[in-house]
Design a protein around this motif. Structure first.
Motif, mmCIF file in Angstrom:
data_model
loop_
_atom_site.group_PDB
_atom_site.id
_atom_site.type_symbol
_atom_site.label_atom_id
_atom_site.label_comp_id
_atom_site.label_asym_id
_atom_site.label_seq_id
_atom_site.Cartn_x
_atom_site.Cartn_y
_atom_site.Cartn_z
ATOM 1 N N ASP A 69 1.210 14.937 -2.020
ATOM 2 C CA ASP A 69 0.885 14.708 -0.619
ATOM 3 C C ASP A 69 0.037 13.447 -0.465
ATOM 4 O O ASP A 69 0.209 12.690 0.501
ATOM 5 N N ASP A 88 2.330 10.596 -0.574
ATOM 6 C CA ASP A 88 3.045 10.496 0.692
ATOM 7 C C ASP A 88 2.199 9.754 1.731
ATOM 8 O O ASP A 88 2.721 8.947 2.509
ATOM 9 N N SER A 142 6.320 13.556 5.301
ATOM 10 C CA SER A 142 5.632 14.221 6.397
ATOM 11 C C SER A 142 6.135 13.709 7.745
ATOM 12 O O SER A 142 6.042 12.509 8.043
#
Length: 227
Positions: A36, A39, A66
């Motif tokens: 994450d 990302d 996302s």
């Protein structure tokens, strides 16, 4: 004079410096929280670059996953996905790779001699830019600056990272270290042998250390000398 983009190298390795194993499946080094984080770094970048060898081996889509981050990019007047770039010496890239069929615009850098082959193979799947007789990374950064790219995220592999680092073209390194050893001399490493400007006499600046679950994240600034 056109400003070159800020170059950030992003890599995850085992404790002993390997970025993959030798099996056909991709070796997962990061955990979900670190994926994450990556990302987020992608969403903050104007372009993401990956080498052709890694493209063929891992067959990634290379996206901002996302939806919220994509929406935030569009709210800032940006496309939902950064420009996706690959660099190849030979032009041996398959049109069925996921890279071409997901996300936004794509760009290939190659020697001039490989341009006709790529145009024939890929049709209109990507913009193709010749860099002359060889792959000149400085010329590539100049061209990216002229295209308005201010922040470039480089996701490997080892040959690409080595070339940026030995040429002194990296501004920042994000090094995520997984808590295990691989120990396979045939597996690819973060960097290959080379003449690196940041040797013992020119130590990099360690700008940040952080734990992300069981991952250790180190952020280095190669161009800033330790006082």
């Amino acid at each position: 004079m056109t400003m070159r983009p800020y170059v950030l190298l992003s890599v995850a390795t085992s404790v002993d410096g390997y970025i993959d194993d030798t099996t056909p499946e991709r070796l997962l080094l990061s955990n979900e929280a670190d994926f994450d984080r990556v990302d987020q770094v992608r969403a903050e970048s104007d372009a993401i670059l990956i080498g052709a060898t890694t493209l063929r081996r891992d067959n990634p889509r290379l996206l901002v996953n996302s939806a919220q981050r994509r929406d935030e990019r569009e709210a800032r007047g940006l496309p939902p996905y950064p420009l996706k770039i690959t660099i190849t010496r030979t032009g041996d890239l398959d049109r069925d790779l996921k890279f071409w069929h997901h996300g936004g615009d794509k760009l290939i850098y190659c020697p001039d001699a490989a341009v006709p082959k790529l145009r024939e193979r890929l049709g209109g799947l990507a913009d193709i830019a010749g860099l002359g007789a060889t792959l000149d990374f400085g010329a590539m950064l100049d061209d990216l600056g002229a295209r308005g790219i201010k922040r470039l995220m480089v996701e490997g592999g080892g040959t690409i990272h080595t070339q940026f680092l030995t040429a002194g073209l990296a501004d920042e390194i994000h090094l995520a270290i997984a808590p295990f050893f691989l120990g396979d001399p045939e597996a690819p490493r973060f960097v290959n042998a080379g003449g690196f400007p940041n040797g013992p006499g020119n130590r990099m600046t360690l700008a940040e250390t952080r734990t992300i679950g069981d991952i250790a994240l180190l952020r280095y600034l190669p161009r800033e000398k330790v006082k």
